[in-house]
Design a protein around this motif. Structure first.
Motif, PDB file in Angstrom:
ATOM      1  N   GLY A   1       0.793  -1.227   0.000  1.00 41.64           N
ATOM      2  CA  GLY A   1       0.000   0.000   0.000  1.00 41.64           C
ATOM      3  C   GLY A   1       0.821   1.270   0.000  1.00 41.64           C
TER       4      GLY A   1
ATOM      5  N   PHE B   1      -8.484   4.058  -5.800  1.00 38.93           N
ATOM      6  CA  PHE B   1      -9.206   3.616  -4.604  1.00 38.93           C
ATOM      7  C   PHE B   1     -10.330   4.607  -4.348  1.00 38.93           C
ATOM      8  CE2 PHE B   1      -4.788   2.432  -4.209  1.00 38.93           C
ATOM      9  CZ  PHE B   1      -4.824   1.121  -3.772  1.00 38.93           C
TER      10      PHE B   1
ATOM     11  N   GLU C   1     -13.635   1.390  -0.981  1.00 35.18           N
ATOM     12  CA  GLU C   1     -12.450   0.518  -0.999  1.00 35.18           C
ATOM     13  C   GLU C   1     -11.475   0.885   0.115  1.00 35.18           C
ATOM     14  OE1 GLU C   1     -12.093  -0.551  -5.753  1.00 35.18           O
ATOM     15  OE2 GLU C   1     -11.755   1.500  -5.074  1.00 35.18           O
TER      16      GLU C   1
ATOM     17  N   LEU D   1      -9.919  -1.743   3.190  1.00 35.76           N
ATOM     18  CA  LEU D   1      -8.518  -2.180   3.127  1.00 35.76           C
ATOM     19  C   LEU D   1      -8.039  -2.735   4.461  1.00 35.76           C
ATOM     20  CD1 LEU D   1      -6.862   0.806   1.192  1.00 35.76           C
ATOM     21  CD2 LEU D   1      -7.260  -1.497   0.304  1.00 35.76           C
ATOM     22  N   ASP D   2      -7.093  -3.649   4.376  1.00 37.67           N
ATOM     23  CA  ASP D   2      -6.343  -4.102   5.543  1.00 37.67           C
ATOM     24  C   ASP D   2      -5.727  -2.874   6.237  1.00 37.67           C
ATOM     25  OD1 ASP D   2      -4.484  -5.967   7.081  1.00 37.67           O
ATOM     26  OD2 ASP D   2      -3.063  -4.759   5.922  1.00 37.67           O
TER      27      ASP D   2
ATOM     28  N   TYR E   1      -2.134  -1.818   5.200  1.00 35.52           N
ATOM     29  CA  TYR E   1      -2.161  -1.345   3.804  1.00 35.52           C
ATOM     30  C   TYR E   1      -2.705   0.096   3.767  1.00 35.52           C
ATOM     31  CZ  TYR E   1      -2.669  -1.778  -1.306  1.00 35.52           C
ATOM     32  OH  TYR E   1      -2.559  -1.620  -2.670  1.00 35.52           O
ATOM     33  N   ARG E   2      -3.801   0.317   4.488  1.00 32.89           N
ATOM     34  CA  ARG E   2      -4.396   1.665   4.485  1.00 32.89           C
ATOM     35  C   ARG E   2      -3.459   2.679   5.139  1.00 32.89           C
ATOM     36  NH1 ARG E   2      -9.581   0.773   6.400  1.00 32.89           N
ATOM     37  NH2 ARG E   2      -8.633   0.684   8.467  1.00 32.89           N
TER      38      ARG E   2
END
Lengths: 214, 214
Positions: free
Chosen positions: A171, B4, B8, B12-13, B16-17
């Protein structure tokens, strides 16, 4: 070691103080904020104060001086509720800096400085074509900073557009892959290269370099 | 072009975010904030949100999450009213990042990560020895950001210490002469090189490069 104390800072020539104090907090983010007036005039202005505020919800903030140059940006955000944030790459630093000139409200900085706009989906606000990272943001709130009458404007990041090659598996956006610049003071543009990424820091466990890419 | 939208981003995890949203606003300033507790314990922590607010009076702001890691910084600033801001150079990025670990209140990060402190004049707060730009700041105010319960802390810049070689004739600090870094996301450290400085922008008068040095 050059040194300035409070009484010396007070006595400095205005431009000298502007240069010194604008560069003494470190590098700044380099963004073009795009807006659209109710009359349909597209506005663009450089901002070096866009700062991450939080990830969940995704929030950013930036500082406005409503009585000086970027007032069209503020008016347009207040009337439309939306704006875009577009990273400045090293290829557009001259036209990007030119957008900080004090154009009248009838002039679109896109045309005046020669930057191309683009529209995504059905969003009624212009992005800067080719900008390696583009954000669509919605006004959330504002805080008046009593100490110098600036405004700290808070917004939700609702959409993120990223050029090919920046987004890593975890990410993270590797900004040097998009030639994103940083601002040094009022008028210096610098191009960073990644030195290292590190693991999450824990006491008594030295951080490890992850080498850059993830 | 990777994209994104809001729904979304929500899904997100978490890591990741964090990586995505922390890197999507551009490069951040890279500073170590030094404080001292009433008991005399010296604290040091990395901050990437220090932002210029104004030059006259000289003001900066930064963002605190009082419930997470840098809480000693906040407590110490509230009790003493003062702190230091020290630019991170490329030579100390590993120990600087290590200072973001969650050490207990009895531990001085200076000793834990191996960064040397120094004291200037009679100021009762530690600076980072060798940091190319060092600021002595005094607490002015704080604004609670309702949207995510962070604190925007405002401070007066009362003293500026600069290493030899950075200060230009017009007050501008050329940061790349001090190997000052910028932060990309949560854990990436990048070293900028100056591309250009520009003249003040005016409508219908293209900006000129001043070549870098002033």
């Amino acid at each position: 070691m050059p040194f300035f104390d409070q009484s010396e800072l007070e006595k400095l020539d205005k431009v000298y103080r502007l240069n010194l104090i604008n560069s003494c907090t470190g590098y700044k983010s380099a963004n073009l904020i795009g807006t659209r007036s109710l009359a349909g005039i597209e506005n663009l202005a450089v901002f070096s104060s866009v700062t991450h505020l939080g990830s969940h919800p995704a929030l950013l903030g930036f500082i406005l001086r409503p009585t000086t140059v970027p007032r069209h940006t503020y008016q347009n955000i207040k009337s439309s509720g939306i704006f875009t944030v577009n990273h400045i790459s090293s290829e557009i630093i001259a036209p990007a800096h030119q957008s900080s000139a004090n154009y009248d409200a009838q002039t679109s900085e896109f045309e005046a400085v020669g930057l191309e706009k683009e529209y995504h989906h059905n969003l009624n606000v212009p992005f800067v074509k080719g900008a390696p990272v583009q954000l669509f943001c919605r006004y959330a709130n504002e805080y008046s900073i009593q100490e110098n009458h600036t405004i700290h404007l808070i917004a939700y990041i609702e959409k993120v557009f990223v050029a090919e090659g920046l987004l890593q598996d975890d990410g993270w956006l590797r900004l040097d892959k998009g030639k994103v610049v940083a601002i040094n003071g009022l008028d210096g543009y610098a191009l960073p290269s990644l030195v290292s990424r590190f693991t999450y820091a824990r006491p008594n466990q030295p951080v490890q370099s992850t080498g850059g890419d993830s």
